[in-house]
Design a protein around this motif. Structure first.
Motif, short mmCIF file in Angstrom:
data_model
loop_
_atom_site.label_atom_id
_atom_site.label_comp_id
_atom_site.label_asym_id
_atom_site.label_seq_id
_atom_site.Cartn_x
_atom_site.Cartn_y
_atom_site.Cartn_z
N LEU A 132 -39.78 -30.25 -32.32
CA LEU A 132 -40.38 -29.04 -31.76
C LEU A 132 -39.42 -28.24 -30.89
O LEU A 132 -39.65 -27.06 -30.62
N LYS A 133 -38.34 -28.89 -30.44
CA LYS A 133 -37.41 -28.29 -29.48
C LYS A 133 -36.96 -26.89 -29.94
O LYS A 133 -36.59 -26.69 -31.07
N GLY A 134 -37.01 -25.98 -29.01
CA GLY A 134 -36.60 -24.60 -29.31
C GLY A 134 -37.78 -23.73 -29.76
O GLY A 134 -37.66 -22.52 -29.81
N ASN A 135 -38.91 -24.38 -30.11
CA ASN A 135 -40.09 -23.64 -30.55
C ASN A 135 -41.28 -23.84 -29.64
O ASN A 135 -42.01 -22.89 -29.35
N VAL A 136 -41.50 -25.09 -29.23
CA VAL A 136 -42.64 -25.42 -28.37
C VAL A 136 -42.11 -26.17 -27.16
O VAL A 136 -41.39 -27.15 -27.29
N GLU A 137 -42.45 -25.70 -25.98
CA GLU A 137 -42.04 -26.39 -24.76
C GLU A 137 -42.88 -27.65 -24.61
O GLU A 137 -44.09 -27.62 -24.79
N VAL A 138 -42.23 -28.78 -24.33
CA VAL A 138 -42.93 -30.03 -24.11
C VAL A 138 -42.59 -30.52 -22.71
O VAL A 138 -41.42 -30.58 -22.33
N GLU A 139 -43.61 -30.87 -21.94
CA GLU A 139 -43.43 -31.29 -20.56
C GLU A 139 -44.20 -32.58 -20.32
O GLU A 139 -45.26 -32.79 -20.91
N ALA A 140 -43.65 -33.47 -19.48
CA ALA A 140 -44.34 -34.71 -19.12
C ALA A 140 -44.47 -34.76 -17.60
O ALA A 140 -43.49 -34.55 -16.88
N ILE A 141 -45.68 -35.05 -17.14
CA ILE A 141 -45.95 -35.17 -15.69
C ILE A 141 -46.54 -36.55 -15.47
O ILE A 141 -47.69 -36.81 -15.80
N LEU A 142 -45.74 -37.45 -14.92
CA LEU A 142 -46.10 -38.86 -14.77
C LEU A 142 -46.88 -39.12 -13.49
O LEU A 142 -46.57 -38.55 -12.44
N SER A 143 -47.90 -39.98 -13.60
CA SER A 143 -48.59 -40.52 -12.43
C SER A 143 -48.44 -42.02 -12.48
O SER A 143 -48.49 -42.64 -13.54
N ILE A 144 -48.27 -42.64 -11.30
CA ILE A 144 -48.09 -44.09 -11.21
C ILE A 144 -49.18 -44.64 -10.31
O ILE A 144 -49.46 -44.09 -9.25
#
Length: 146
Positions: A132-144
Motif C-alpha cells: 500500500l505504501k505510497g497510496n494509503v497511509e498506514v499508522e500504528a498507535i500502540l497501547s501497553i
C-alpha cells in the motif's frame, strides 16, 4: 527466488447494486458495495477486505516480532480503522490506523520502549503495508497494559 501464488474466483451476476461471491482456498463470502457508498451492503465489501488484509498482516507481523524479542505477552488485541475519502465523486482509500493493545506480564521502561519500536517496525515490515505504501497511509498507535 520463491513465489507464492494465491487464487481467487469471483462471480458477479448483475450490475452495480447487486451482490456477488468471492472464493479463495479458505474464504467464501458475499460481496457488494457498502451502504455508505449507496450500495446494498450484502456481505463484505472491498473496503472492509482491504482493512482486514492490512490488519491481519500487521498483527501477525507484530506477534512474530514480539515473540522473537522474547517479550512475555499475555494477550495481543487490535482495532483498526479504514478511512475512505470521497471528493468530487472520486473514492480514495486514504488511511488505515491500527490500534494494537499488548498485555505483558511485567512492565518496565526497556520493554515498553522495545514494544513501541516493534509496533512501528511491524507496520513497515508487513507485506500488505508495503504493498500500500505510497497510496494509503498506514499508522500504528500502540497501547501497553499489564
Amino acid at each position: 527466488m520463491a513465489e507464492h501464488v494465491f487464487h481467487l474466483k469471483a462471480h458477479w451476476p448483475g450490475g452495480r447494486n447487486d451482490s456477488g461471491i468471492i472464493e479463495t482456498k479458505n474464504l467464501q463470502t458475499k460481496v457488494s458495495i457498502p451502504p455508505e457508498m449507496d450500495g446494498p451492503g450484502i456481505g463484505t465489501n472491498p473496503d472492509e477486505m482491504l482493512l482486514g488484509a492490512a490488519a491481519a498482516c500487521y498483527i501477525i507481523t507484530l506477534a512474530a516480532m514480539i515473540e522473537r524479542s522474547k517479550i512475555e505477552t499475555v494477550d495481543l488485541t487490535m482495532e483498526s480503522v479504514g478511512i475512505v475519502d470521497v471528493t468530487d465523486g472520486v473514492i480514495t482509500y486514504k488511511k488505515i490506523i491500527h490500534n494494537p493493545v499488548v498485555t505483558i506480564k511485567q512492565e518496565n521502561k526497556k520493554t515498553k520502549s522495545l514494544l513501541q519500536k516493534l509496533a512501528l517496525k511491524a507496520e513497515k515490515s508487513c507485506m500488505i503495508s508495503r504493498a500500500l505504501k505510497g497510496n494509503v497511509e498506514v499508522e500504528a498507535i500502540l497501547s501497553i497494559s499489564n
